[in-house]
Motif scaffolding. Structure first.
Motif: not given
Length: 463
Positions: A285-301, A303-315
């Motif tokens: 509930a405390d993620w993304s725009e605080e003045d938007l409802t969850p439905a507005e965040r998902a369907y009316g706004w 969203s930025f996501a970091i899908l994957a990151m890599k530096a060095g040899i993580p494994e």
């Protein structure tokens, strides 16, 4: 020859086990579009599993090579069933390709490409996304034909084999065959319902653009003791840059990425929609725009996501400063976002903050555009009433899906009103191990689609 008879015929197709058997056959095709070793399977899916069935239903079909070339994307099937040119024409769509099977990660080591029944769940890669969805629609058309002897409207169909890699070539295919694909409306199925207990319809989707942020400073890693404090660390530079794109709760900090299309009518359409149902993860509930409802965040706004990151040899980390760092990023965006400004605005944002060493590298994955049809469109009201007639309750109506689809190929290139009726649900695990569909949802999906097709063949909105 009644609507009830067509719905009953469609219901029996599920209750008799025929739909499940047909789905098992489709899931058995290892149609991973991300895997270059499966190119022949993509062709076989259309030529062996789809074309003969459509031909038997009176479609004239052709399988076309991808206009971007076979190295870029899979083949595309176009089919038409014309009963009378003056009748209304429906365009429908599906995709037979799937993401990686991810064998070895499934419940009880299930085979991703063998449909497995566990209670009300049918497990298999592509079962939900998208094989059962176009299967249901084809089978529902067959039910109406079986009862009435004709549809009472014309149908055109597009089945592609590259949606999971961004639908390369689909837009060009729609342009090339624009005249042949003329229709009154697109009615297709993909994505999830908001609730397993009630049908959903949506009229567009968020767009999606993916890109890499890369910091590459030197050749080879350097010992972190000998060189620590003397050499700039690409991973630190990259993470600092990423941290400026949103604030700590994920609110977008780039003005051009903040849309202006969350209007009062869209907010009203989203007001009572459920969010996070069907066993999905508890939303934050405390993620993304605080003045938007969850439905507005998902369907009316956006969203930025970091899908994957890599530096060095993580494994297998070593005591060394990595020479480079990379992050695969994505912006999901709604109508009202200038797509041509997304990456230039990011470049300016990073430069203004001193991150000139961070390169923006667009991916070769296709970009889906954002689309949305007004909820008061006549076709929306018509489909909504048909679904209610079948189920007895109003469907959930979304202006656009939170995910991305190649809907711009139909809405923008072909200029069609677009309506999607998904036959999966939020907890289906699409794109993950344990993907599945629910048998009760498949049953109701067959009923609502048979009822809708019957209605279109009886009376539909004027073109």
């Amino acid at each position: 020859m009644t609507r009830e008879a067509a719905v009953s015929h469609a219901t029996d197709h599920v209750d008799s086990g025929r739909l499940q058997s047909e789905l098992a056959h489709l899931v058995g095709y290892r149609s991973e579009s991300q895997n270059p070793d499966r190119r022949d399977v993509l062709q076989d899916y259309l030529a062996q599993a789809i074309l003969p069935r459509l031909t038997a239903a009176g479609f004239d079909c052709a399988i076309h090579d991808n206009p971007d070339g076979p190295a870029k994307g899979g083949p595309i099937l176009l089919g038409t069933r014309i009963e009378e040119p003056s009748l209304p024409t429906i365009l429908t769509y599906g995709h037979g390709d799937v993401i990686w099977g991810q064998a070895g990660q499934w419940l009880d080591d299930l085979d991703p490409f063998a449909l497995t029944e566990r209670g009300d769940r049918l497990y298999g890669r592509g079962a939900a996304d998208n094989k059962v969805q176009h299967l249901v629609n084809i089978a529902a058309l067959e039910s109406v034909l079986a009862v009435r002897g004709r549809l009472g409207f014309n149908v055109k169909i597009v089945i592609e084999m590259s949606e999971e890699i961004g639908s390369p070539g689909l837009s060009r295919m729609m342009q090339i065959h624009r005249d042949a694909l003329k229709a009154d409306v697109l009615i297709a199925s993909d994505g999830p319902r908001l609730s397993a207990e009630r049908p959903t319809m949506f009229m567009g989707s968020r767009g999606g653009v993916s890109f890499d942020l890369v910091v590459s400073l030197r050749e080879g890693a350097r010992h972190s003791g000998n060189w620590g404090g003397l050499l700039a660390d690409p991973a630190i530079i990259l993470t600092q840059a990423l941290a400026t794109i949103t604030d700590a709760r994920g609110r977008l900090q780039i003005p051009e990425w903040r849309p202006d299309s969350l209007t009062p009518d869209i907010r009203e359409a989203l007001r009572d929609l459920p969010i996070g149902t069907d066993g999905a993860l508890q939303i934050d509930a405390d993620w993304s725009e605080e003045d938007l409802t969850p439905a507005e965040r998902a369907y009316g706004w956006n969203s930025f996501a970091i899908l994957a990151m890599k530096a060095g040899i993580p494994e297998a980390p070593v005591n060394a400063i990595a020479p480079s760092a990379t992050a695969r990023c994505q912006l999901r965006y709604v109508v009202g976002t200038d797509v041509d400004r997304i990456l230039p605005a990011l470049r300016q944002h990073l430069d203004d903050r001193g991150f000139d060493k961070v390169r923006i590298q667009p991916t070769d994955r296709g970009i889906f555009g954002a689309t949305r049809l007004n909820p008061d469109h006549p076709w929306v009201a018509y489909v909504r009433a048909s679904l209610k007639r079948t189920t007895g309750e109003d469907p959930h109506v979304l202006p656009n899906l939170a995910g991305s689809l190649p809907n711009d190929c139909f809405a923008d290139v072909l200029g069609l009103p677009t309506i999607w009726i998904p036959h999966s649900y939020l907890g289906c695990n699409q794109h993950a191990p344990n993907e599945h569909v629910l048998k009760p949802v498949c049953r109701e999906a067959m009923q609502v689609m048979a009822g809708l097709y019957w209605d279109i063949g009886t009376d539909c909105p004027a073109s």
